[in-house]
Design a protein around this motif. Structure first.
Motif, PDB file in Angstrom:
ATOM      1  N   ALA A 282       0.837  -1.212   0.000  1.00 54.22           N
ATOM      2  CA  ALA A 282       0.000   0.000   0.000  1.00 54.22           C
ATOM      3  C   ALA A 282       0.872   1.262   0.000  1.00 54.22           C
ATOM      4  O   ALA A 282       0.582   2.237  -0.704  1.00 54.22           O
TER       5      ALA A 282
ATOM      6  N   LEU B 248      -9.633  -1.725   0.313  1.00 52.61           N
ATOM      7  CA  LEU B 248      -8.456  -2.313  -0.315  1.00 52.61           C
ATOM      8  C   LEU B 248      -8.479  -3.818  -0.197  1.00 52.61           C
ATOM      9  O   LEU B 248      -9.155  -4.379   0.672  1.00 52.61           O
TER      10      LEU B 248
ATOM     11  N   GLN C 278      -2.726  -5.692  -5.568  1.00 56.42           N
ATOM     12  CA  GLN C 278      -3.532  -4.861  -4.666  1.00 56.42           C
ATOM     13  C   GLN C 278      -4.568  -4.099  -5.471  1.00 56.42           C
ATOM     14  O   GLN C 278      -4.268  -3.598  -6.558  1.00 56.42           O
TER      15      GLN C 278
ATOM     16  N   THR D 139      -7.368  -0.868  -4.734  1.00 59.52           N
ATOM     17  CA  THR D 139      -7.914   0.090  -3.777  1.00 59.52           C
ATOM     18  C   THR D 139      -8.988   0.905  -4.482  1.00 59.52           C
ATOM     19  O   THR D 139      -8.920   1.151  -5.688  1.00 59.52           O
TER      20      THR D 139
END
Lengths: 168, 168
Positions: free
Chosen positions: B71, B96, B144, B146
């Motif tokens: 992140a 997330l 990831q 988000t």
């Protein structure tokens, strides 16, 4: 994070030990300007995180920690005993919010509560536990909330966990 | 983060410049074992993030980066030109997920897309922009996702933005 004062680590908990409403409280961590600017120079180099003078001219009216720094400190406090999960804290994702800025001198701690426990149907050795956490400062103000799904192991069969019997 | 290769920073964008569907791509950052273990020792000291040998015995079967490290790197890539927002990237919160682990040698970049633009009713100088971002590795795998709400300023009136006229 040398000044993180860890809560006494309890016995590590398996899925079988967790129930909705179970609560945990972490130790504390004191933030200072040096930590805030060091994290920001590495990961979030914006004036309101790196430069106390320039920060005064922004909407924050002073230096504030990167939200991702607050998130990282929250994780550290949970790893240091604030969330004693067997097998470690393995997050799959979730929600987060930063309702208030974190500033130099803030003393943070984390309060967490189990809000859901779901054993896996396909993998009898594990399940998903949802934990809601509030990171608070020394005035009790909430600076971060997270709701995160964690992968949590079940106790092994020899530990006495009741398993569904095939064809039973 | 010295090896972060920033994308050319475009002109900084105000709320008035943003529309749903607008996309951005960041530069790249190459992760290595040293970065992963240094971040983890500070913020997420669990064996699968700090100890390559011990990590082999965990469900990850090798060293992986803390999700909060992924992140933080994502934020750095966006600050370095991956998301050129006037006034800086000021996140209020969001969602997330980490669908896949990040490992030593991974080369990360971030692809972002504006998914909502809402001018403030009470504060004509600003609004909320929702941005969905995917952090991908060198194989194009998403490590990831988000979806974050950002506080974004509007152009000042003298810049020609059309303001609602009182009583008009």
């Amino acid at each position: 994070m040398a000044n993180a004062m860890a809560a006494p680590t309890s016995k590590l908990l398996y899925l079988d030990d967790l129930h909705v409403g179970r609560r945990f409280t972490s130790g504390t961590h004191t933030l200072d300007e040096r930590q805030i600017t060091a994290f920001a120079r590495a990961f979030d180099p914006q004036p309101f995180h790196t430069d106390p003078e320039a920060a005064n001219e922004t909407l924050f009216r002073g230096l504030v920690a990167s939200g991702w720094h607050t998130a990282a400190i929250t994780m550290r406090l949970q790893v240091d005993g604030g969330l004693p999960i067997a097998g470690g804290i393995v997050g799959l994702g979730g929600e987060l919010a930063w309702p208030k800025a974190t500033r130099p001198g803030d003393v943070l701690h984390v309060e967490s509560e189990v809000v859901d426990v779901v054993p896996s149907r396909s993998r009898p050795d594990r399940g998903i536990v949802t934990v809601r956490s509030e990171t608070r400062n020394q005035r009790g103000e909430v600076v971060q909330t997270t709701t995160v799904k964690l992968l949590v192991p079940r106790r092994a069969k020899m530990d006495g966990a009741i398993q569904k019997t095939e064809g039973g």
